[in-house]
Design a protein around this motif. Structure first.
Motif, short mmCIF file in Angstrom:
data_model
loop_
_atom_site.label_atom_id
_atom_site.label_comp_id
_atom_site.label_asym_id
_atom_site.label_seq_id
_atom_site.Cartn_x
_atom_site.Cartn_y
_atom_site.Cartn_z
N PHE A 53 0.87 -1.18 0.00
CA PHE A 53 0.00 0.00 0.00
C PHE A 53 0.91 1.23 0.00
CE2 PHE A 53 -2.57 -3.36 1.84
CZ PHE A 53 -3.82 -3.16 1.28
N ASP A 55 0.71 4.44 -0.70
CA ASP A 55 0.29 5.72 -0.11
C ASP A 55 0.33 5.69 1.41
OD1 ASP A 55 -0.10 6.66 -2.63
OD2 ASP A 55 -2.28 6.50 -2.59
N ASP A 56 0.32 4.49 1.97
CA ASP A 56 0.24 4.35 3.43
C ASP A 56 1.49 3.71 4.03
OD1 ASP A 56 -2.74 5.08 3.70
OD2 ASP A 56 -2.75 3.50 2.19
N LEU A 92 -0.48 -2.10 -4.79
CA LEU A 92 -1.55 -1.39 -5.47
C LEU A 92 -1.11 -0.74 -6.77
CD1 LEU A 92 -3.08 -1.92 -2.84
CD2 LEU A 92 -3.90 0.43 -2.91
N ASP A 93 0.17 -0.48 -6.91
CA ASP A 93 0.66 0.15 -8.14
C ASP A 93 1.02 -0.85 -9.24
OD1 ASP A 93 0.35 2.63 -7.03
OD2 ASP A 93 2.45 2.89 -6.47
N ARG A 271 -7.36 -1.27 -1.80
CA ARG A 271 -7.64 0.13 -2.07
C ARG A 271 -6.75 1.01 -1.21
NH1 ARG A 271 -12.17 -2.65 -3.11
NH2 ARG A 271 -13.56 -1.92 -4.77
N PRO A 272 -6.46 2.22 -1.64
CA PRO A 272 -5.68 3.13 -0.79
C PRO A 272 -6.32 3.28 0.58
CG PRO A 272 -5.90 4.04 -2.99
CD PRO A 272 -6.79 2.83 -2.95
N GLY A 273 -5.48 3.33 1.60
CA GLY A 273 -5.97 3.38 2.96
C GLY A 273 -6.12 2.02 3.60
#
Length: 333
Positions: A53, A55-56, A92-93, A271-273
């Protein structure tokens, strides 16, 4: 209910973002591989520091630790059910794919179940224990989607699912629709379980005795939706086409079919988050802060606390027949 929440493991050192780096990772081995013990088995965790993840900043080790800590609550909801795995080996990427067939390289101790499909068969993995859950986490399976029927009787669901997603960005229409649907199902003498999906909405789940086939169950669900939409035509709809819905909430019963799946309780979402699909008590619908993503991997302690509260414990362990409910429903139509 099904989950033995009292066995949920709350140990393990956590990172500042809610993931764990202690027991989850186990002892270090060569080549960036670590191990974790589960039910007498040793599961290797490859590339534990791989960020899934981005972003996190959450890693595979965080994912493995999360599933280790909720395994006692989650595995009873997976046991004996064919699974579809949502895998993201690079996070996720990277590439995102859904896996039904069990690869040959999976260890022999992971259960496989062969079920019919159009033109042949498919051999799904089944998660009957904690070690299997952690192995799937090592395979970068972020989300587990389960069948609504069990392997021994794949044509006969023991779960009925209504999927409620908001027509816009607000969550209040979902809460209101869930209250109305629960009220109608209560009129029909059926117990209900609620779950945030970790995506956009809620699932309203009815435990069944598994005697009816998918056509029977789906027909019943569709008729329930029609009755409810008829009571609230300005807010609810059964229209499959989006253009026909307007700003009304769609009462989705499409998951109630052979080989269809629904996200499993306590599953992460890709999902992000890093949100989590979480069972809730009916009273929690009244919480104005409740959303589909109220729980996440960034607060594992919060998810564990919800699991320990056993939100579905008031629901009878044995599923219900639809016979009496069908008679009551027909009287309302």
């Amino acid at each position: 209910m099904e989950a033995t929440d009292r066995d949920t493991d709350t140990g393990g050192k956590q990172t500042g973002r809610g993931g764990a780096t202690g027991k989850a990772a186990g002892r270090a081995r060569g080549g960036g591989t670590k191990t974790v013990r589960a039910g007498g088995r040793t599961v290797e965790v490859h590339r534990p520091d791989k960020v899934l993840f981005p972003d996190d900043g959450l890693t595979k080790a965080d994912v493995v630790d999360y599933y280790r800590r909720v395994a006692a609550a989650m595995v009873p909801h997976l046991r004996d059910r064919p699974l579809m795995l949502e895998r993201l080996p690079e996070g996720l990427d990277g590439p995102h794919f859904m896996q039904k067939e069990t690869p040959d390289h999976y260890p022999d101790w992971i259960r496989r179940e062969e079920v019919a499909k159009e033109g042949g068969t498919v051999t799904h993995p089944v998660c009957d224990d904690k070690a299997t859950l952690l192995y799937l986490a090592d395979q970068a399976c972020l989300t587990l989607h389960r069948w609504l029927s069990r392997a021994g009787r794949p044509d006969h669901p023991d779960r009925l699912v209504f999927d409620l997603d908001p027509p816009g960005s607000g969550f209040e229409p979902v809460r209101e629709a869930a209250r109305q649907l629960v009220g109608l199902l209560d009129e029909l003498g059926l117990p209900t379980m609620l779950m945030t999906t970790g995506s956009r909405g809620l699932h309203v789940i009815v435990p069944l005795d598994g005697r009816g086939d998918f056509d029977t169950v789906r027909g019943f669900a569709q008729d329930v939706a029609e009755v409810l939409a008829g009571r609230h035509p300005d807010r609810l709809t059964t229209a499959v086409r989006k253009k026909a819905r307007g700003d009304r909430l769609y009462l989705d019963v499409q998951r109630n079919a052979y080989a269809q799946t629904a996200v499993a309780p306590w599953s992460l979402r890709a999902r992000p988050g890093a949100p989590v699909a979480v069972p809730i008590r009916h009273e929690q619908l009244d919480d104005p802060e409740l959303t589909a993503r109220s729980w996440s991997l960034k607060d594992v302690a919060g998810v564990v606390e919800q699991a320990r509260a056993r939100p579905w414990s008031a629901v009878p362990a044995r599923g219900r027949s639809l016979r009496a409910a069908r008679k009551r429903l027909d009287a309302l139509r």
